[in-house]
Design a protein around this motif. Structure first.
Motif, PDB file in Angstrom:
ATOM      1  N   GLU A  29       0.836  -1.186   0.000  1.00 50.58           N
ATOM      2  CA  GLU A  29       0.000   0.000   0.000  1.00 50.58           C
ATOM      3  C   GLU A  29       0.881   1.250   0.000  1.00 50.58           C
ATOM      4  OE1 GLU A  29      -3.056  -0.315   2.915  1.00 50.58           O
ATOM      5  OE2 GLU A  29      -3.135   1.854   3.155  1.00 50.58           O
ATOM      6  N   GLY A  30       0.624   2.149  -0.936  1.00 55.00           N
ATOM      7  CA  GLY A  30       1.415   3.372  -1.012  1.00 55.00           C
ATOM      8  C   GLY A  30       2.803   3.179  -1.603  1.00 55.00           C
ATOM      9  N   GLY A  31       3.101   1.991  -2.094  1.00 56.15           N
ATOM     10  CA  GLY A  31       4.418   1.726  -2.681  1.00 56.15           C
ATOM     11  C   GLY A  31       4.544   2.327  -4.075  1.00 56.15           C
ATOM     12  N   PHE A  32       5.769   2.405  -4.546  1.00 55.87           N
ATOM     13  CA  PHE A  32       6.041   2.939  -5.875  1.00 55.87           C
ATOM     14  C   PHE A  32       6.915   1.917  -6.593  1.00 55.87           C
ATOM     15  CE2 PHE A  32       6.967   7.252  -8.110  1.00 55.87           C
ATOM     16  CZ  PHE A  32       6.913   6.639  -9.344  1.00 55.87           C
ATOM     17  N   LEU A  33       6.270   1.160  -7.463  1.00 57.71           N
ATOM     18  CA  LEU A  33       6.967   0.079  -8.156  1.00 57.71           C
ATOM     19  C   LEU A  33       7.228   0.463  -9.608  1.00 57.71           C
ATOM     20  CD1 LEU A  33       7.532  -3.245  -7.979  1.00 57.71           C
ATOM     21  CD2 LEU A  33       5.666  -3.175  -9.623  1.00 57.71           C
ATOM     22  N   ALA A  34       8.470   0.299 -10.048  1.00 58.29           N
ATOM     23  CA  ALA A  34       8.773   0.475 -11.465  1.00 58.29           C
ATOM     24  C   ALA A  34       8.827  -0.895 -12.116  1.00 58.29           C
ATOM     25  CB  ALA A  34      10.104   1.187 -11.643  1.00 58.29           C
ATOM     26  N   LEU A  35       8.139  -1.001 -13.244  1.00 63.83           N
ATOM     27  CA  LEU A  35       8.166  -2.230 -14.027  1.00 63.83           C
ATOM     28  C   LEU A  35       9.079  -1.941 -15.212  1.00 63.83           C
ATOM     29  CD1 LEU A  35       6.699  -4.913 -13.798  1.00 63.83           C
ATOM     30  CD2 LEU A  35       4.849  -3.969 -15.164  1.00 63.83           C
ATOM     31  N   LEU A  36      10.236  -2.576 -15.199  1.00 61.78           N
ATOM     32  CA  LEU A  36      11.294  -2.224 -16.133  1.00 61.78           C
ATOM     33  C   LEU A  36      11.623  -3.387 -17.054  1.00 61.78           C
ATOM     34  CD1 LEU A  36      13.757  -0.300 -16.870  1.00 61.78           C
ATOM     35  CD2 LEU A  36      15.022  -1.547 -15.131  1.00 61.78           C
ATOM     36  N   GLY A  37      11.795  -3.080 -18.326  1.00 63.25           N
ATOM     37  CA  GLY A  37      12.198  -4.141 -19.242  1.00 63.25           C
ATOM     38  C   GLY A  37      12.199  -3.623 -20.659  1.00 63.25           C
ATOM     39  N   PRO A  38      12.835  -4.355 -21.571  1.00 60.81           N
ATOM     40  CA  PRO A  38      12.906  -3.902 -22.959  1.00 60.81           C
ATOM     41  C   PRO A  38      11.534  -3.919 -23.618  1.00 60.81           C
ATOM     42  CG  PRO A  38      13.835  -6.102 -22.734  1.00 60.81           C
ATOM     43  CD  PRO A  38      13.537  -5.621 -21.353  1.00 60.81           C
ATOM     44  N   SER A  39      11.418  -3.220 -24.714  1.00 58.95           N
ATOM     45  CA  SER A  39      10.177  -3.141 -25.480  1.00 58.95           C
ATOM     46  C   SER A  39       9.705  -4.547 -25.864  1.00 58.95           C
ATOM     47  CB  SER A  39      10.442  -2.293 -26.721  1.00 58.95           C
ATOM     48  OG  SER A  39       9.276  -2.175 -27.460  1.00 58.95           O
ATOM     49  N   GLY A  40       8.423  -4.804 -25.678  1.00 55.27           N
ATOM     50  CA  GLY A  40       7.854  -6.087 -26.067  1.00 55.27           C
ATOM     51  C   GLY A  40       7.928  -7.168 -25.003  1.00 55.27           C
TER      52      GLY A  40
END
Ligand code: ADP
Ligand code: MG
Length: 341
Positions: A29-40
């Motif tokens: 709750e209230g977290g900030f997650l980055a979803l990172l990865g190459p295109s596709g």
């Protein structure tokens, strides 16, 4: 509000290759997650499943105890109290800034006075109070993106989903906008999932980074952890700068080694166990001793020179130098530490 949970979520569009395979995530709750990865690699598909625009072909999605989706059923997007911000902003061109921001409230039947108050607060949050009566066409790219952010603030969403929101902006503006996102996150209290293919952006913004490749989750950790201890070659190559070397890693040694234990790993080792090892440029120190290397390239970056160095066996290292170095020059370097992937 509650934590968002993805439990072995997959999505197969029937194209022969699944878009997402067995992704498990837990966003507090209230977290900030980055979803990172190459295109596709499946980032948008994950986001669209969280938002309710796609149904998983396997696995489950929960918000706290609330089952949002599985293979058999799903809660429609408008019932989830989530907001999604797109790369394209998706503003209505014929509406003013204030009307755009207030639109989700109007749709929900919120009265005029309450709506005006919410619009004012949201525009203040993104510092666009003075632009309420303008049309999107009269704004810069960064300002339009801030309008899109304000529009998702007004509904007090539990979860904000951002799909490469800065991809259309130039580098300078992106750094400025990163600041806006941090403030926005602190102010809204919402859990945020931020999709990007830019690792520097992910590290700068998020409290947690999830690295994806080819539909799978490779690692989920804090930016510091993922930088210092990447899991495997793919993550090591995606996060930060560095060189991946093949070295004769001693059996039973820790995953991090320092000079001089490391020194023995270089050079020919018949029958030795070769491992993928990550060396960060800031851990390569120009010295009077150590490895004999040749400067292959030297690029002046303002504060420093970025070097590519060739080891006697042909592998390359990256390093930084304060003083100018000539291409072709032989220098010696000590590696302060290296990490086995
Ligand atoms: P990313 O956002 O990381 O660039 P996407 O989630 O958009 O990746 O796409 C992941 C994979 O799924 C890609 O191979 C893409 O072509 C495929 N894909 C995405 N959406 C669909 C769809 N609606 N139908 C078929 N294939 C899709
Ligand atoms: Mg995408």
């Amino acid at each position: 509000m509650a934590q968002l949970i993805l439990n072995h979520v997959s999505k197969d569009f029937g194209t022969g290759k699944p878009a997402v395979t067995g992704v498990s995530l837990n966003i507090r709750e209230g977290g900030f997650l980055a979803l990172l990865g190459p295109s596709g690699c499946g980032k948008t598909t994950v986001l669209r499943m969280i938002a309710g625009f796609e149904q998983p072909s396997d696995g489950e999605i929960f918000l706290g105890e609330w089952r949002l989706a599985d293979v058999n059923a799903m809660v429609p997007p408008e019932k989830r109290n989530m907001a999604m911000v797109f790369q394209s902003y998706a503003l209505w061109p014929h509406m003013s800034v204030a009307e755009n921001v207030g639109y989700p409230l109007k749709v929900r039947g919120v009265g005029r006075a309450a709506r005006d108050r919410k619009i004012r607060e949201a525009l203040e949050a993104v510092r666009l109070e003075a632009y309420a009566d303008r049309r999107p066409a009269d704004l810069s790219g960064g300002q339009r993106q801030r309008v899109a952010l304000a529009r998702c603030l007004v509904t007090d969403p539990d979860v904000v989903l951002l799909d490469e929101p800065l991809a259309n902006l130039d580098r300078h503006l992106r750094q400025e906008m990163e600041e806006t996102f941090r403030e926005f996150h602190a102010r809204s209290g919402a859990s945020m999932i931020y999709v990007t293919h830019d690792q520097a952006e992910a590290m700068a913004l998020a409290t947690d980074v999830a690295v994806m490749a080819e539909g799978r989750l490779l690692q989920l950790a804090s930016p510091q952890e993922i930088y210092a201890r990447p899991e495997g070659r793919l993550v090591g190559g995606l996060i930060g700068q560095g060189a991946i070397l093949h070295l004769a890693w001693p059996v039973g040694a820790d995953r991090a080694l320092e000079w001089p234990a490391l020194q023995a790993c270089f050079g020919p080792k018949p029958g030795a166990h070769l491992a993928d090892v990550l060396v960060r440029p800031q851990d390569v120190v120009i010295s009077d001793e150590g490895l004999d290397v040749v400067v292959e390239t030297a690029v002046f970056e303002g504060e420093r020179h970025a070097l590519r160095l060739r080891l006697p066996d042909g592998q390359t290292l990256r390093a930084f130098s304060r003083r100018p170095v000539t291409v072709g020059e032989r220098i010696r370097v000590v590696i302060r530490s290296a990490w086995r992937l």
